[in-house]
Design a protein around this motif. Structure first.
Motif, PDB file in Angstrom:
ATOM      1  N   SER A 190       0.830  -1.198   0.000  1.00  9.96           N
ATOM      2  CA  SER A 190       0.000   0.000   0.000  1.00  9.96           C
ATOM      3  C   SER A 190       0.868   1.253   0.000  1.00  9.96           C
ATOM      4  CB  SER A 190      -0.925  -0.003   1.215  1.00  9.96           C
ATOM      5  OG  SER A 190      -1.683   1.186   1.278  1.00  9.96           O
ATOM      6  N   LEU A 191       1.928   1.235   0.802  1.00 10.84           N
ATOM      7  CA  LEU A 191       2.839   2.379   0.844  1.00 10.84           C
ATOM      8  C   LEU A 191       3.458   2.632  -0.522  1.00 10.84           C
ATOM      9  CD1 LEU A 191       4.523   4.518   2.353  1.00 10.84           C
ATOM     10  CD2 LEU A 191       6.130   2.679   2.957  1.00 10.84           C
ATOM     11  N   ALA A 192       3.906   1.563  -1.197  1.00 10.26           N
ATOM     12  CA  ALA A 192       4.528   1.726  -2.510  1.00 10.26           C
ATOM     13  C   ALA A 192       3.531   2.269  -3.534  1.00 10.26           C
ATOM     14  CB  ALA A 192       5.103   0.393  -2.988  1.00 10.26           C
ATOM     15  N   ALA A 193       2.296   1.782  -3.471  1.00  7.67           N
ATOM     16  CA  ALA A 193       1.277   2.261  -4.409  1.00  7.67           C
ATOM     17  C   ALA A 193       0.958   3.735  -4.174  1.00  7.67           C
ATOM     18  CB  ALA A 193       0.017   1.418  -4.280  1.00  7.67           C
ATOM     19  N   GLU A 194       0.778   4.109  -2.912  1.00  5.72           N
ATOM     20  CA  GLU A 194       0.469   5.508  -2.589  1.00  5.72           C
ATOM     21  C   GLU A 194       1.648   6.414  -2.934  1.00  5.72           C
ATOM     22  OE1 GLU A 194      -2.358   6.511  -1.890  1.00  5.72           O
ATOM     23  OE2 GLU A 194      -3.478   4.883  -0.965  1.00  5.72           O
ATOM     24  N   ALA A 195       2.866   5.927  -2.708  1.00  2.00           N
ATOM     25  CA  ALA A 195       4.050   6.734  -3.027  1.00  2.00           C
ATOM     26  C   ALA A 195       4.154   6.974  -4.526  1.00  2.00           C
ATOM     27  CB  ALA A 195       5.309   6.049  -2.503  1.00  2.00           C
ATOM     28  N   GLY A 196       3.746   5.982  -5.317  1.00  2.00           N
ATOM     29  CA  GLY A 196       3.728   6.179  -6.766  1.00  2.00           C
ATOM     30  C   GLY A 196       2.749   7.268  -7.162  1.00  2.00           C
ATOM     31  N   ASP A 197       1.584   7.265  -6.523  1.00  2.25           N
ATOM     32  CA  ASP A 197       0.591   8.312  -6.807  1.00  2.25           C
ATOM     33  C   ASP A 197       1.103   9.684  -6.364  1.00  2.25           C
ATOM     34  OD1 ASP A 197      -1.108   6.379  -7.780  1.00  2.25           O
ATOM     35  OD2 ASP A 197      -2.311   6.230  -5.954  1.00  2.25           O
ATOM     36  N   LEU A 198       1.815   9.703  -5.244  1.00  3.34           N
ATOM     37  CA  LEU A 198       2.367  10.967  -4.745  1.00  3.34           C
ATOM     38  C   LEU A 198       3.383  11.536  -5.719  1.00  3.34           C
ATOM     39  CD1 LEU A 198       2.877  13.115  -2.552  1.00  3.34           C
ATOM     40  CD2 LEU A 198       4.456  11.491  -1.468  1.00  3.34           C
ATOM     41  N   SER A 199       4.248  10.689  -6.239  1.00  4.93           N
ATOM     42  CA  SER A 199       5.262  11.150  -7.183  1.00  4.93           C
ATOM     43  C   SER A 199       4.609  11.701  -8.452  1.00  4.93           C
ATOM     44  CB  SER A 199       6.198   9.987  -7.527  1.00  4.93           C
ATOM     45  OG  SER A 199       7.273  10.432  -8.326  1.00  4.93           O
ATOM     46  N   VAL A 200       3.581  11.020  -8.925  1.00  2.39           N
ATOM     47  CA  VAL A 200       2.853  11.490 -10.108  1.00  2.39           C
ATOM     48  C   VAL A 200       2.174  12.831  -9.815  1.00  2.39           C
ATOM     49  CG1 VAL A 200       0.887  11.028 -11.627  1.00  2.39           C
ATOM     50  CG2 VAL A 200       2.510   9.201 -11.087  1.00  2.39           C
ATOM     51  N   ALA A 201       1.568  12.938  -8.633  1.00  6.50           N
ATOM     52  CA  ALA A 201       0.869  14.174  -8.268  1.00  6.50           C
ATOM     53  C   ALA A 201       1.835  15.349  -8.193  1.00  6.50           C
ATOM     54  CB  ALA A 201       0.146  13.991  -6.938  1.00  6.50           C
ATOM     55  N   ALA A 202       3.059  15.102  -7.706  1.00  9.62           N
ATOM     56  CA  ALA A 202       4.059  16.170  -7.630  1.00  9.62           C
ATOM     57  C   ALA A 202       4.436  16.653  -9.022  1.00  9.62           C
ATOM     58  CB  ALA A 202       5.294  15.673  -6.879  1.00  9.62           C
ATOM     59  N   VAL A 203       4.646  15.718  -9.936  1.00 12.82           N
ATOM     60  CA  VAL A 203       4.997  16.082 -11.312  1.00 12.82           C
ATOM     61  C   VAL A 203       3.839  16.834 -11.982  1.00 12.82           C
ATOM     62  CG1 VAL A 203       5.521  15.162 -13.605  1.00 12.82           C
ATOM     63  CG2 VAL A 203       6.630  14.186 -11.574  1.00 12.82           C
ATOM     64  N   ASP A 204       2.627  16.325 -11.797  1.00  8.00           N
ATOM     65  CA  ASP A 204       1.456  16.955 -12.421  1.00  8.00           C
ATOM     66  C   ASP A 204       1.243  18.376 -11.910  1.00  8.00           C
ATOM     67  OD1 ASP A 204       1.033  14.653 -13.837  1.00  8.00           O
ATOM     68  OD2 ASP A 204      -0.633  13.932 -12.608  1.00  8.00           O
ATOM     69  N   TYR A 205       1.388  18.562 -10.612  1.00  7.78           N
ATOM     70  CA  TYR A 205       1.179  19.888 -10.044  1.00  7.78           C
ATOM     71  C   TYR A 205       2.210  20.886 -10.575  1.00  7.78           C
ATOM     72  CZ  TYR A 205       1.482  23.761  -6.783  1.00  7.78           C
ATOM     73  OH  TYR A 205       1.563  25.024  -6.240  1.00  7.78           O
ATOM     74  N   CYS A 206       3.467  20.461 -10.620  1.00  9.02           N
ATOM     75  CA  CYS A 206       4.507  21.378 -11.082  1.00  9.02           C
ATOM     76  C   CYS A 206       4.380  21.664 -12.575  1.00  9.02           C
ATOM     77  CB  CYS A 206       5.883  20.801 -10.756  1.00  9.02           C
ATOM     78  SG  CYS A 206       6.266  20.842  -8.981  1.00  9.02           S
ATOM     79  N   SER A 207       3.770  20.749 -13.313  1.00 10.64           N
ATOM     80  CA  SER A 207       3.554  20.971 -14.750  1.00 10.64           C
ATOM     81  C   SER A 207       2.391  21.914 -14.999  1.00 10.64           C
ATOM     82  CB  SER A 207       3.282  19.635 -15.448  1.00 10.64           C
ATOM     83  OG  SER A 207       4.384  18.764 -15.313  1.00 10.64           O
TER      84      SER A 207
END
Length: 227
Positions: A46-63
């Motif tokens: 679960s941690l790995a899955a959520e961390a993947g979403d977090l990394s994507v969200a960081a990239v999306d927000y900065c874009s």
């Protein structure tokens, strides 16, 4: 609790029915240990899955730093942080490698190292990359740094407030570091299964780790702030 081998030895010298009870207890302990390993694995997955979403969200927000993207990022940080809390009590096994627990959550921080490290990186002329984060120490690498970037009031009132380019670079790099560590921890715990199930000591270690986590929650995270 007496060692299981001693208990079985004594039972064998007394009565056959008691020896049968000891064997039953052995099976019960084995089943419990397998369930604990699987439960912790589910937490790491679960941690790995959520961390993947977090990394994507960081990239999306900065874009595209719109409010909706910011809301998604903040929710992703919270979801990932809560997923970490579910397995944070595990203080043995793969999480002991490379100070992984401290990389996820550097706490407490009485010297305000997180803010000082962030200020240094944001005001440096050098670009921020995953390699820089990996070499910058545990105060930089985990959830508290992301929390600082998202919610610190003085930072958010400064020129370095998100979505400033340098701050976004730091945000993306730290989120990526958390994702990498989460995947590593998940994979290493799966590999650790054989040793965990074969080593009786881990049964008691798991129980002690859970009890210690409850004591920390009660004494340091609730009692101290509440006075």
């Amino acid at each position: 609790m007496r060692p299981l081998t001693k208990a079985v030895g004594i039972a064998a010298l007394i009565l056959v029915p008691i020896a049968g009870m000891a064997a039953s207890q052995t099976e019960t302990n084995s089943n419990a240990t397998q369930q604990w390993h699987q439960g912790i694995l589910a937490g790491y997955q679960s941690l790995a899955a959520e961390a993947g979403d977090l990394s994507v969200a960081a990239v999306d927000y900065c874009s595209a730093p719109e409010q909706a993207a910011r809301d998604t990022l903040e929710q992703a940080w919270l979801d990932t942080f809560l997923a970490w809390q579910l397995v944070r009590f595990v203080d043995f096994g793969p999480v002991e490698n490379d100070n992984l627990a401290w990389q996820f959550q550097f706490w407490p921080d009485p010297k305000n190292l997180i803010a000082r490290k962030a200020s240094y990186l944001l005001n440096s002329e050098d670009p921020i990359s995953g390699e820089v984060i990996a070499e910058s120490g545990v105060a930089v690498q985990g959830f508290p740094m992301l929390e600082y970037l998202l919610y610190d009031e003085p930072l958010n009132a400064s020129d370095n407030a998100l979505p400033a380019e340098k701050t976004c670079g730091l945000l993306r790099a730290v989120a990526g570091h958390i994702e990498t560590n989460s995947q590593q921890l998940r994979d290493q715990w799966q590999t650790f299964r054989k040793d965990y199930l074969a080593t009786e000591q881990y049964r008691d270690t798991t129980i002690r780790a859970g009890m210690a986590a409850l004591e920390i929650l009660e004494d340091r995270r609730l009692a101290q702030p509440m006075g």
